[in-house]
Write a protein that holds these residues in place. Structure first.
Motif, short mmCIF file in Angstrom:
data_model
loop_
_atom_site.label_atom_id
_atom_site.label_comp_id
_atom_site.label_asym_id
_atom_site.label_seq_id
_atom_site.Cartn_x
_atom_site.Cartn_y
_atom_site.Cartn_z
N SER A 32 0.81 -1.22 0.00
CA SER A 32 0.00 0.00 0.00
C SER A 32 0.85 1.27 0.00
O SER A 32 0.45 2.29 0.55
CB SER A 32 -0.93 0.00 1.22
N VAL A 82 1.11 -2.95 8.66
CA VAL A 82 1.39 -1.52 8.82
C VAL A 82 1.31 -0.94 7.42
O VAL A 82 2.18 -1.19 6.59
CB VAL A 82 2.80 -1.29 9.40
N GLN A 128 6.89 3.56 2.93
CA GLN A 128 7.98 4.41 3.42
C GLN A 128 7.59 5.87 3.62
O GLN A 128 8.14 6.56 4.46
CB GLN A 128 9.15 4.36 2.44
N ASN A 143 9.34 16.98 -3.86
CA ASN A 143 9.67 16.71 -5.26
C ASN A 143 8.61 15.90 -5.98
O ASN A 143 8.85 15.37 -7.06
CB ASN A 143 11.04 16.02 -5.37
N VAL A 151 1.05 -10.40 3.66
CA VAL A 151 1.04 -11.63 2.88
C VAL A 151 2.17 -12.51 3.41
O VAL A 151 3.30 -12.05 3.60
CB VAL A 151 1.22 -11.32 1.38
N ASP A 180 9.87 -0.20 -5.37
CA ASP A 180 11.24 -0.34 -4.84
C ASP A 180 11.68 -1.79 -4.63
O ASP A 180 12.87 -2.02 -4.42
CB ASP A 180 11.34 0.40 -3.50
N ALA A 184 9.17 8.13 -4.80
CA ALA A 184 7.72 7.95 -4.82
C ALA A 184 7.20 8.03 -6.26
O ALA A 184 6.36 7.23 -6.68
CB ALA A 184 7.06 9.01 -3.95
C1 LIG Z 1 12.36 8.85 5.21
C2 LIG Z 1 12.04 8.75 3.75
C3 LIG Z 1 11.80 9.90 3.04
C4 LIG Z 1 11.50 9.84 1.69
N1 LIG Z 1 11.24 10.99 1.02
C5 LIG Z 1 10.92 10.94 -0.29
C6 LIG Z 1 10.67 12.13 -1.01
O1 LIG Z 1 10.76 13.25 -0.47
N2 LIG Z 1 10.36 12.01 -2.33
C7 LIG Z 1 10.28 10.81 -2.96
O2 LIG Z 1 9.96 10.78 -4.15
N3 LIG Z 1 10.55 9.67 -2.31
C8 LIG Z 1 10.87 9.70 -0.99
N4 LIG Z 1 11.17 8.55 -0.32
C9 LIG Z 1 11.22 7.29 -1.08
C10 LIG Z 1 9.81 6.73 -1.28
O3 LIG Z 1 9.13 6.72 -0.04
C11 LIG Z 1 9.88 5.31 -1.85
O4 LIG Z 1 10.66 5.31 -3.03
C12 LIG Z 1 8.48 4.81 -2.17
O5 LIG Z 1 7.67 4.84 -1.02
C13 LIG Z 1 8.52 3.39 -2.72
O6 LIG Z 1 7.22 3.01 -2.94
P1 LIG Z 1 6.78 1.47 -2.97
O7 LIG Z 1 5.31 1.49 -3.12
O8 LIG Z 1 7.61 0.72 -3.93
O9 LIG Z 1 7.19 0.88 -1.53
P2 LIG Z 1 6.84 1.32 -0.06
O10 LIG Z 1 6.49 2.73 0.05
O11 LIG Z 1 7.95 0.79 0.76
O12 LIG Z 1 5.53 0.47 0.26
C14 LIG Z 1 5.58 -0.92 0.38
C15 LIG Z 1 4.26 -1.43 0.91
O13 LIG Z 1 4.26 -2.85 0.92
C16 LIG Z 1 3.74 -3.31 2.15
N5 LIG Z 1 4.26 -4.65 2.42
C17 LIG Z 1 5.54 -5.03 2.62
N6 LIG Z 1 5.61 -6.35 2.82
C18 LIG Z 1 4.33 -6.81 2.72
C19 LIG Z 1 3.74 -8.08 2.84
N7 LIG Z 1 4.43 -9.18 3.10
N8 LIG Z 1 2.39 -8.18 2.70
C20 LIG Z 1 1.64 -7.09 2.43
N9 LIG Z 1 2.16 -5.86 2.30
C21 LIG Z 1 3.47 -5.73 2.46
C22 LIG Z 1 4.17 -2.25 3.15
O14 LIG Z 1 3.35 -2.34 4.30
C23 LIG Z 1 3.93 -1.00 2.34
O15 LIG Z 1 2.58 -0.69 2.35
C24 LIG Z 1 11.47 8.57 1.02
C25 LIG Z 1 11.71 7.40 1.75
C26 LIG Z 1 12.00 7.47 3.09
C27 LIG Z 1 12.28 6.20 3.86
#
Ligand SMILES: Cc1cc2nc3c(=O)[nH]c(=O)nc-3n(C[C@H](O)[C@H](O)[C@H](O)COP(=O)(O)OP(=O)(O)OC[C@H]3O[C@@H](n4cnc5c(N)ncnc54)[C@H](O)[C@@H]3O)c2cc1C
Length: 310
Positions: free
Chosen positions: A10, A35, A39, A48, A81, A273, A282
């Motif tokens: 999510s 949760v 991130q 950004n 999961v 990611d 993001a």
């Molecule tokens: C402190 C911080 C600041 C940041 N600031 C920025 C910013 O200013 N600008 C920007 O562009 N990016 C920023 N980022 C990076 C950005 O947050 C990530 O690149 C982005 O969130 C990645 O998205 P995602 O959906 O791939 O993964 P995530 O955001 O990591 O989401 C993964 C999801 O998968 C879920 N999940 C994991 N394992 C399981 C499982 N087994 N079963 C079910 N669900 C699961 C988690 O609960 C979560 O909901 C930042 C990151 C951090 C840590």
């Protein structure tokens, strides 16, 4: 019941995939983790993200994406999961309490930055401690900062930070970097960067925000250094343990994809990611969620066509 599409995760990747698949009428089921939100729930200002000229708080951005996904009919389950079965049809996704069957699955489980696990690191996270130089670097204008790590990411982060910070000190626990020679050369020739070899940051100092670090060298001697920020650049751990044995993962656990979002399992797509060791933003996660959703559309339409021709 066999779901058309199950989305796991999510964060921006999973929610973007949900917006697209929901709006196309596939009524996705999003299993978002115990949760939820990913991130961006750990951060404050995101400056950004295109479309937000005044910036947006990370949790607010996630809430907006979630509302948009809900508006078109996404259903949400807040569970982790625990296992999958992708070698037969329908595909199976398991949580502690349920088993879901699906025609297609988008895996968008993200990656967590590795941390040092030292005193005050978690307390000062977001208050001078960061794991993302690209995201947070511009907040550290004219400060002296410390970067921890010795790989390509630590080098890239250090070089990037010199554009804003007064000085960058890399603390590395060995006497040589793992990073490529080209990156090392750039770092070593940058007058704003200093390296402290054979040493570890053993403690981060500060009450409300980072004011310095304690550094322990290989002989055990501890010195104190003033710093206005600490960037931890020691790698990421993709959330893919539950896929072991069911999907091809590389040595660090990243999902092996081709054409960015495709996998070697029919009907299984990847976004964000958990397959991206380079961009980790993001916007890029969101973009790959959209790409995965468009592939799902193509796949499900192909399935429907196949049935109607039978
Ligand atoms: C402190 C911080 C600041 C940041 N600031 C920025 C910013 O200013 N600008 C920007 O562009 N990016 C920023 N980022 C990076 C950005 O947050 C990530 O690149 C982005 O969130 C990645 O998205 P995602 O959906 O791939 O993964 P995530 O955001 O990591 O989401 C993964 C999801 O998968 C879920 N999940 C994991 N394992 C399981 C499982 N087994 N079963 C079910 N669900 C699961 C988690 O609960 C979560 O909901 C930042 C990151 C951090 C840590």
């Amino acid at each position: 019941m066999v779901e058309s599409v199950v989305i796991i995760g999510s964060g921006p990747a999973g929610l973007s995939a949900a917006i697209y698949t929901a709006r196309e009428g596939f009524s996705p089921l999003l299993i978002g983790g115990a949760v939820s939100g990913g991130q961006l729930m750990l951060t404050t200002a995101v400056e950004n993200m295109p479309g937000f000229p005044d910036g947006v708080q990370g949790p607010e951005l996630i809430e907006l994406m979630r509302k948009q996904a809900e508006r078109f009919g996404t259903r949400f389950v807040n569970e982790d999961v625990t296992g999958v079965e992708f070698s037969s049809k329908p595909l199976v996704v398991r949580t502690e309490s349920n088993e879901y069957q699906a025609r297609s699955v988008i895996i968008a489980t993200g990656a967590n930055a590795k941390v040092l696990g030292i005193p005050s690191e978690s307390k000062l996270f977001g208050h001078g401690v960061s794991t993302c130089a690209t995201c947070d670097g511009p907040f550290f204008k004219n400060r002296d900062v410390v970067v921890v790590g010795g790989g390509d990411t630590a080098m890239e982060d250090s070089l990037f930070l010199t554009r804003f910070c007064r000085s960058v000190t890399i603390v590395h626990r060995r006497d040589a970097f793992k990073a490529s020679k080209a990156m090392q050369d750039k770092v070593m020739s940058n007058p704003k960067i200093k390296v402290i070899w054979n040493s570890e940051v053993s403690e981060i100092i500060g009450d409300e925000s980072v004011s310095g670090v304690r550094i322990k060298d290989s002989s055990g001697r501890v010195t104190e250094m003033q710093a206005g920020g600490v960037f931890v650049a020691i790698g990421h751990a993709p959330n893919t343990k539950f896929l072991a044995g069911s999907m091809r993962l590389d040595s660090e656990g990243y999902i092996i994809t081709h054409d960015e979002v495709l996998t070697d399992k029919e009907g299984v797509y990847v976004a964000g990611d958990n397959a991206d060791r380079y961009y980790r933003q993001a916007g890029t996660a969101s973009a790959s969620g959209i790409k995965a959703a468009l592939r799902v559309r193509e796949y499900l339409q192909g399935m429907q066509k196949g049935h109607s021709e039978e």
